[in-house]
Design a protein around this motif. Structure first.
Motif, mmCIF file in Angstrom:
data_model
loop_
_atom_site.group_PDB
_atom_site.id
_atom_site.type_symbol
_atom_site.label_atom_id
_atom_site.label_comp_id
_atom_site.label_asym_id
_atom_site.label_seq_id
_atom_site.Cartn_x
_atom_site.Cartn_y
_atom_site.Cartn_z
ATOM 1 N N ALA A 34 0.814 -1.221 0.000
ATOM 2 C CA ALA A 34 0.000 0.000 0.000
ATOM 3 C C ALA A 34 0.846 1.269 0.000
ATOM 4 N N GLU A 35 2.001 1.244 0.684
ATOM 5 C CA GLU A 35 2.792 2.475 0.808
ATOM 6 C C GLU A 35 3.477 2.879 -0.484
ATOM 7 N N ASN A 36 3.593 1.966 -1.464
ATOM 8 C CA ASN A 36 4.188 2.388 -2.738
ATOM 9 C C ASN A 36 3.244 2.173 -3.909
ATOM 10 N N THR A 37 1.944 2.305 -3.625
ATOM 11 C CA THR A 37 0.929 2.197 -4.670
ATOM 12 C C THR A 37 0.107 3.482 -4.724
ATOM 13 N N LEU A 38 -0.061 4.018 -5.914
ATOM 14 C CA LEU A 38 -0.896 5.200 -6.133
ATOM 15 C C LEU A 38 -2.141 4.779 -6.896
ATOM 16 N N VAL A 39 -3.280 5.336 -6.530
ATOM 17 C CA VAL A 39 -4.546 5.066 -7.218
ATOM 18 C C VAL A 39 -4.925 6.310 -8.005
ATOM 19 N N LEU A 40 -5.150 6.140 -9.306
ATOM 20 C CA LEU A 40 -5.493 7.254 -10.185
ATOM 21 C C LEU A 40 -6.920 7.077 -10.691
ATOM 22 N N GLY A 41 -7.642 8.172 -10.784
ATOM 23 C CA GLY A 41 -8.995 8.100 -11.319
ATOM 24 C C GLY A 41 -9.545 9.481 -11.615
ATOM 25 N N ARG A 42 -10.604 9.534 -12.420
ATOM 26 C CA ARG A 42 -11.270 10.806 -12.689
ATOM 27 C C ARG A 42 -12.751 10.539 -12.918
ATOM 28 N N ARG A 43 -13.557 11.514 -12.564
ATOM 29 C CA ARG A 43 -15.004 11.346 -12.672
ATOM 30 C C ARG A 43 -15.501 11.558 -14.086
ATOM 31 N N SER A 44 -14.783 12.378 -14.859
ATOM 32 C CA SER A 44 -15.166 12.616 -16.249
ATOM 33 C C SER A 44 -13.962 13.166 -16.990
ATOM 34 N N ASP A 91 -10.401 -6.668 -4.653
ATOM 35 C CA ASP A 91 -11.817 -6.912 -4.361
ATOM 36 C C ASP A 91 -12.568 -5.589 -4.214
ATOM 37 N N ALA A 92 -11.922 -4.610 -3.581
ATOM 38 C CA ALA A 92 -12.565 -3.296 -3.404
ATOM 39 C C ALA A 92 -12.769 -2.610 -4.752
ATOM 40 N N LEU A 93 -11.808 -2.741 -5.659
ATOM 41 C CA LEU A 93 -11.953 -2.151 -6.994
ATOM 42 C C LEU A 93 -13.079 -2.822 -7.761
ATOM 43 N N ILE A 94 -13.182 -4.139 -7.630
ATOM 44 C CA ILE A 94 -14.259 -4.869 -8.325
ATOM 45 C C ILE A 94 -15.616 -4.409 -7.819
ATOM 46 N N ARG A 95 -15.740 -4.182 -6.527
ATOM 47 C CA ARG A 95 -17.011 -3.745 -5.946
ATOM 48 C C ARG A 95 -17.264 -2.259 -6.141
ATOM 49 N N ASN A 96 -16.272 -1.551 -6.721
ATOM 50 C CA ASN A 96 -16.351 -0.095 -6.909
ATOM 51 C C ASN A 96 -16.441 0.621 -5.558
ATOM 52 N N ASP A 97 -15.718 0.100 -4.585
ATOM 53 C CA ASP A 97 -15.718 0.686 -3.249
ATOM 54 C C ASP A 97 -14.596 1.717 -3.051
ATOM 55 N N VAL A 98 -13.745 1.871 -4.053
ATOM 56 C CA VAL A 98 -12.632 2.814 -3.921
ATOM 57 C C VAL A 98 -13.097 4.205 -4.373
ATOM 58 N N LYS A 99 -13.170 5.114 -3.422
ATOM 59 C CA LYS A 99 -13.606 6.464 -3.711
ATOM 60 C C LYS A 99 -12.446 7.435 -3.525
ATOM 61 N N LEU A 100 -12.122 8.191 -4.583
ATOM 62 C CA LEU A 100 -11.033 9.161 -4.502
ATOM 63 C C LEU A 100 -11.535 10.515 -4.018
ATOM 64 N N GLU A 104 -12.709 16.708 -15.907
ATOM 65 C CA GLU A 104 -12.069 16.921 -14.620
ATOM 66 C C GLU A 104 -10.656 16.343 -14.630
ATOM 67 N N PRO A 105 -9.764 16.905 -13.835
ATOM 68 C CA PRO A 105 -8.383 16.388 -13.793
ATOM 69 C C PRO A 105 -8.318 15.023 -13.121
ATOM 70 N N THR A 106 -7.265 14.293 -13.429
ATOM 71 C CA THR A 106 -7.040 13.008 -12.787
ATOM 72 C C THR A 106 -6.652 13.220 -11.329
ATOM 73 N N ILE A 107 -7.273 12.455 -10.454
ATOM 74 C CA ILE A 107 -6.974 12.519 -9.021
ATOM 75 C C ILE A 107 -5.978 11.410 -8.696
ATOM 76 N N VAL A 108 -4.931 11.753 -7.960
ATOM 77 C CA VAL A 108 -3.908 10.789 -7.568
ATOM 78 C C VAL A 108 -3.861 10.717 -6.047
ATOM 79 N N ARG A 109 -4.064 9.505 -5.499
ATOM 80 C CA ARG A 109 -4.042 9.333 -4.051
ATOM 81 C C ARG A 109 -3.196 8.125 -3.685
ATOM 82 N N PRO A 110 -2.349 8.234 -2.659
ATOM 83 C CA PRO A 110 -1.642 7.046 -2.164
ATOM 84 C C PRO A 110 -2.653 6.036 -1.632
ATOM 85 N N LEU A 111 -2.456 4.790 -1.950
ATOM 86 C CA LEU A 111 -3.389 3.747 -1.526
ATOM 87 C C LEU A 111 -3.518 3.688 -0.015
ATOM 88 N N GLU A 112 -2.423 3.897 0.706
ATOM 89 C CA GLU A 112 -2.467 3.777 2.157
ATOM 90 C C GLU A 112 -3.335 4.865 2.809
#
Length: 280
Positions: free
Chosen positions: A240-250, A271-280, A253-261
């Motif tokens: 988790a400490e060396n993983t970044l999660v990237l996403g954008r709503r449309s 599993d959380a990504l499959i369930r769409n439980d990851v919210k940036l 909008e700019p891409t949001i970058v958040r450390p996984l931790e």
């Protein structure tokens, strides 16, 4: 003699580069829009203007190869920023190079350049390829013209042998050869920064984890590795400490970058990504 590490820092309109020696930071180069400043050892600071649409570093004269700016320029030039398209890689080579194209279409020339720069690298390439391709025997990259080479691969099992042109290998097999050259390049003329866009694209599920682990293990010794991936096995190969999660709503909008931790995901990230439980 203390070693030097050049660290880029980008903030707002200012681009500042530091040279780090034994823990003490020193500003080496700064730029704000068109204003450029070089910081010398005494009273030799230089200030000048450069069109803000141009990059200033290439036009600055270096004192010698040990000059920190020279080291930094070389490091920038040798970054490996790749997104291989194996179907376009024939293995043919015109000349030699240490800088692969983004799609690695010049793989043959890159391999020739690395072996010319460091002939001992062949042993490391051979060792790695025999680990992932047990029937690999050797590779040949002979001159068949003034500067033209054509890469072929020899395989052997029991008493049977076959020689294949590089273009006839599968996309996944070509990725193993690319990985081998990435690994030896980092050791031969690194440390390098390597960004590899989705290296798992052409690999079978059973090969992904081993592939990523080898890259991580090598770059933990020296250099920096950044990869992007949507593959579950690749994602699970990083903590988790060396993983970044990237996403954008449309697309507006700019891409949001958040450390996984920082996302406080409970349980498995895949599993959380499959369930769409990851919210940036």
């Amino acid at each position: 003699m203390s070693s030097a590490l050049l660290i880029p820092n980008f903030a707002s309109d200012t681009q500042t580069f530091f040279v780090q020696r034994t823990g003490n930071g020193k500003v080496l180069y700064a730029r704000t829009e068109a204003k450029v400043q070089l910081f010398g050892s005494k009273d030799t600071d230089a200030k000048f203007m450069v069109d803000e649409h141009l990059i200033a570093l290439p036009i600055i004269q270096e004192n010698n190869k040990a000059d920190p700016l020279s080291i930094f320029r070389t490091w920038l030039a040798r970054m490996l920023i790749i997104a291989p398209v194996p179907s376009r890689i024939s293995g043919d080579a015109q000349g030699e190079t240490l800088t692969p194209d983004r799609d690695v279409e010049n793989f043959g020339a890159w391999l020739a350049g690395v072996l010319a720069y460091s002939p001992a690298s062949y042993t490391q390439i051979d060792t790695y390829l025999k680990e992932v391709l047990p029937d690999f025997k050797d590779l040949k990259l002979p001159l068949i013209g003034k500067e033209f080479r054509s890469l072929s691969i020899q395989f052997q099992q029991d008493n049977a042998e076959i020689s294949l042109p590089f273009c006839d290998l599968s996309d996944g097999e070509k990725c193993f050869f690319i990985c081998a050259v990435v690994l030896v390049s980092n050791e031969a003329y690194g440390p390098l920064f390597c960004f590899w866009d989705e290296p798992d694209n052409f690999l079978s599920i059973s090969e992904v984890s081993h592939f990523v682990r080898v890259l991580r293990r090598t770059f933990q010794k020296s250099g920096q590795l950044l990869i992007s991936s949507h593959n579950p096995e690749a994602v699970r190969s990083f903590s988790a400490e060396n993983t970044l999660v990237l996403g954008r709503r449309s697309h507006l909008e700019p891409t949001i970058v958040r450390p996984l931790e920082e996302l406080n995901i409970k349980g498995d990230i895949v599993d959380a990504l499959i369930r769409n439980d990851v919210k940036l």
